[in-house]
Design a protein around this motif. Structure first.
Motif, mmCIF file in Angstrom:
data_model
loop_
_atom_site.group_PDB
_atom_site.id
_atom_site.type_symbol
_atom_site.label_atom_id
_atom_site.label_comp_id
_atom_site.label_asym_id
_atom_site.label_seq_id
_atom_site.Cartn_x
_atom_site.Cartn_y
_atom_site.Cartn_z
ATOM 1 N N GLY A 91 -0.386 4.819 -2.083
ATOM 2 C CA GLY A 91 -0.469 4.395 -0.724
ATOM 3 C C GLY A 91 -1.410 3.413 -0.208
ATOM 4 N N LEU A 92 -2.524 3.606 -0.723
ATOM 5 C CA LEU A 92 -3.741 2.779 -0.565
ATOM 6 C C LEU A 92 -3.470 1.319 -0.995
ATOM 7 N N LEU A 93 -2.666 1.374 -2.262
ATOM 8 C CA LEU A 93 -2.328 0.101 -3.024
ATOM 9 C C LEU A 93 -1.097 -0.422 -2.310
ATOM 10 N N VAL A 94 -0.476 0.185 -1.673
ATOM 11 C CA VAL A 94 0.832 -0.476 -0.842
ATOM 12 C C VAL A 94 0.207 -1.090 0.448
ATOM 13 N N ALA A 95 -1.050 -0.443 0.969
ATOM 14 C CA ALA A 95 -1.583 -0.989 2.182
ATOM 15 C C ALA A 95 -2.140 -2.449 2.088
ATOM 16 N N THR A 96 -2.384 -2.626 0.866
ATOM 17 C CA THR A 96 -3.050 -4.047 0.645
ATOM 18 C C THR A 96 -2.087 -5.289 0.249
ATOM 19 N N VAL A 97 -0.692 -4.802 0.488
ATOM 20 C CA VAL A 97 0.225 -5.845 0.348
ATOM 21 C C VAL A 97 0.248 -6.739 1.711
ATOM 22 N N GLY A 98 0.160 -8.058 1.523
ATOM 23 C CA GLY A 98 0.149 -9.052 2.546
ATOM 24 C C GLY A 98 -0.897 -9.920 2.483
ATOM 25 N N GLY A 119 2.352 -7.969 5.412
ATOM 26 C CA GLY A 119 2.363 -6.561 5.043
ATOM 27 C C GLY A 119 3.882 -6.043 5.311
ATOM 28 N N ILE A 120 3.409 -4.436 4.700
ATOM 29 C CA ILE A 120 4.474 -3.582 5.189
ATOM 30 C C ILE A 120 4.717 -2.570 6.102
ATOM 31 N N ASP A 121 5.283 -2.563 7.189
ATOM 32 C CA ASP A 121 5.172 -1.641 8.238
ATOM 33 C C ASP A 121 5.381 -0.192 7.738
ATOM 34 N N LEU A 177 13.517 -2.843 2.200
ATOM 35 C CA LEU A 177 12.493 -1.992 1.884
ATOM 36 C C LEU A 177 12.588 -0.518 2.004
ATOM 37 N N VAL A 178 13.561 -0.202 3.080
ATOM 38 C CA VAL A 178 13.962 1.416 3.063
ATOM 39 C C VAL A 178 14.470 1.788 1.830
ATOM 40 N N ILE A 179 15.401 0.953 1.278
ATOM 41 C CA ILE A 179 16.244 1.177 -0.016
ATOM 42 C C ILE A 179 15.248 1.529 -1.274
ATOM 43 N N VAL A 180 14.479 0.495 -1.421
ATOM 44 C CA VAL A 180 13.218 0.696 -2.305
ATOM 45 C C VAL A 180 12.522 2.111 -2.179
ATOM 46 N N PHE A 181 11.920 2.222 -0.879
ATOM 47 C CA PHE A 181 10.974 3.300 -0.916
ATOM 48 C C PHE A 181 12.006 4.465 -1.044
ATOM 49 N N ALA A 238 -2.186 7.959 3.418
ATOM 50 C CA ALA A 238 -3.032 7.268 2.886
ATOM 51 C C ALA A 238 -2.816 5.689 3.544
ATOM 52 N N PHE A 239 -1.577 5.308 3.274
ATOM 53 C CA PHE A 239 -1.000 3.724 3.865
ATOM 54 C C PHE A 239 -1.485 3.749 4.905
#
Length: 524
Positions: A175-182, A202-204, A414-418, A438-439
């Motif tokens: 989750g912390l890793l995904v939060a760094t996207v953007g 980033g990702i909402d 993104l919904v499909i991926v997650f 964590a995200f």
């Protein structure tokens, strides 16, 4: 203290027009909280143009009702469908859904409604009486304090997952890793975007939460559709028993205090409040292994805390002009549209709005309590809907809800991926809750920590020398070392060291685990 403005505020709220807008707001909030994927931020954004033709007091009362009303509604889907409508309802999923599988969905929703009402009311009283004092303390919190607070939240994440602490930490790291996207807000450099402009900002939260909890659950159930579907247990008693109320009273009291205290801090809010309240109850419980398996305190504490925090988050907005979260930022915009500048002068320049909005929450909480408990039976019937009907409806609501936030087709991808990620996590025994939490905290930690290092000239010891952040870091160290010290003490005394019982989701063979858990999940 002069109580005249407060009394005048009740006179404003009790006007028929404002009462109507208060009712409309809480009803809309409850409905959009029930619908997975739709949250108060998206709803308020959609309704902003409508507020142009409404009186400022009425408009803000309605929008405020949507915000705290959604906290009630989000509980319903968390308990009945394991779909948190809001980030603050993620923690409720753990024990609320487990209670629903045991045929106690009514008790879970009932105690959530009672806790929400008490937490909201306590917070409103604090908002009315202590707003200037609490706002003054909030000014002492800067980036170092928020960074330390976020780290404490991530540490507590490892205590809320049902897949074991190691798996919870791994999920939180993801989750912390995904939060760094953007795009990096400090340097402008793009991180993990792979040249895709849709990822630059980033990702909402919504695509992540709805993918992991919504589509992920549907995909996981597809491979089980060959088994017989069993109807969920019928809920016959909506009001919690005396034992439930007795077991929950401490959790409700502590959740009220935690929610109010963290809600007033910009960046704290309902998410961190619900997480901390849940972790506190689990740590102080004599049988912590009950949590995640239907402990009613695991529903009462976070639901009380997130409603208290939702109310107290109005303190920095109304008294300091600082939005505490995304929804408060939209409320800030709604006030500006009405020609009202939030801040320290609001109490003097627009007392009708300040006290009208605060006092409307008393009425709104009563309305929500009156509506929520009698209507529990209606919401429980959702569990009895045939899976062939419910699965596509849930998927459709999830996709539409995600699309309406940004009107972006990319969010659907993104919904499909997650959703696939959520399916794989559930398949291999990972709880998605720590990843989502964590995200949410990751962005706060990164921005606050980097701002702090700029303030300290790159010297990390500044975190320790500041009184508040140093105290929080000391609490982090104590929380991290306490289990180890307790274990060492037991070893020295020759006492047996307890090993936690594995959670049901840790079973190695999910496909063959035909338990009531699976049956109820299929029924969804």
């Amino acid at each position: 203290m002069d109580f005249t403005p407060i009394i005048d505020g009740f006179g404003i709220v009790l006007q028929p027009t404002n009462l109507l807008y208060c009712l409309v707001g809480v009803v809309i909030g409850m409905l959009i909280g029930v619908l997975p994927g739709l949250g108060p931020a998206a709803t308020i954004a959609i309704l902003l143009p409508i507020t142009y033709g409404i009186e400022p007091v009425s408009a803000i009362i309605m929008l405020a009702g949507i915000f705290y009303g959604a906290q009630y509604g989000g509980t319903i889907t968390s308990v009945l469908l394991r779909l948190p409508g809001e980030a603050s309802s993620v923690v409720t999923v753990f024990d609320g859904f487990a209670m629903a599988k045991q045929g106690r969905a009514g008790a879970a929703l009932g105690i959530a409604a009672i806790g929400s009402f008490i937490g909201g009311t306590v917070s409103i009283i604090g908002l009315s009486v202590l707003a200037p004092v609490v706002a003054g303390y909030a000014l002492d919190f800067g980036p170092p304090e928020y960074a330390a607070l976020g780290l404490l939240g991530v540490l507590l994440v490892s205590t809320v997952g049902n897949g074991g602490k190691l798996k919870a930490v791994i999920a939180a790291g993801l989750g912390l890793l995904v939060a760094t996207v953007g795009r990096d807000t400090f340097t402008g450099a793009e991180r993990f975007t792979f040249g895709n402009l849709n990822l630059a900002d980033g990702i909402d939260f919504v695509p992540i939460a709805m993918g992991l909890f919504g589509l992920g659950e549907i995909l996981y159930n597809l491979e089980e559709n060959h088994k017989k579907v069993h109807a969920p247990a019928k809920v016959t008693k909506v009001w919690p028993s005396r034992k439930d109320l007795s077991d929950s009273k401490g959790a409700i009291a502590r959740g009220s205090g935690i929610g109010f205290g963290l809600g007033v801090l910009p960046g704290g809010g309902a998410v961190l409040s619900s997480l901390v309240a849940y972790a506190v109850e689990k740590r102080r419980a004599k049988q912590p292994e009950r949590f995640g398996r239907g402990a009613i305190e695991g529903v009462a504490a976070p639901e009380t805390a997130n409603n208290a925090a939702a109310t107290s988050s109005f303190i920095p907005l109304l008294t300091l002009g600082i939005p505490a979260n995304a929804t408060m930022a939209l409320m800030f915009g709604a006030l500006l549209i009405q020609g009202v500048q939030p801040g320290p002068q609001l109490v003097d320049t627009h007392p009708d709005i300040f006290w009208g909005v605060i006092n409307s929450m008393y009425i709104g909480n009563i309305l929500l309590l009156v509506m929520s408990i009698p209507m529990v039976g209606v919401f429980v019937r959702i569990l009895k809907v045939r899976p062939a009907i419910l699965a596509p409806i849930t998927a459709l609501i999830t996709v539409l809800g995600v699309y309406t936030v940004n009107n972006s087709v990319f969010d659907i991808y993104l919904v499909i991926v997650f959703g696939v990620v959520g399916y794989l996590m559930k398949k291999f025994g990972f709880d998605p809750g720590p990843m989502v939490l964590a995200f949410v905290l990751g962005t706060l930690i990164e921005s606050s920590a980097r701002q702090s290092l700029l303030i300290f000239g790159g010297d990390p010891t500044g975190f320790v020398t500041r009184p508040i952040s140093g105290t929080i870091l000391a609490a982090i160290l104590a929380v991290a070392l306490f289990p180890l010290l307790r274990r060492l003490v037991r070893v020295r005394r020759g006492e047996p060291v307890p090993t936690p019982e594995p959670a049901p989701d840790d079973a190695p063979d999910h496909a063959s685990d035909h338990t009531p858990d699976r049956e109820t999940t299929e029924a969804r």
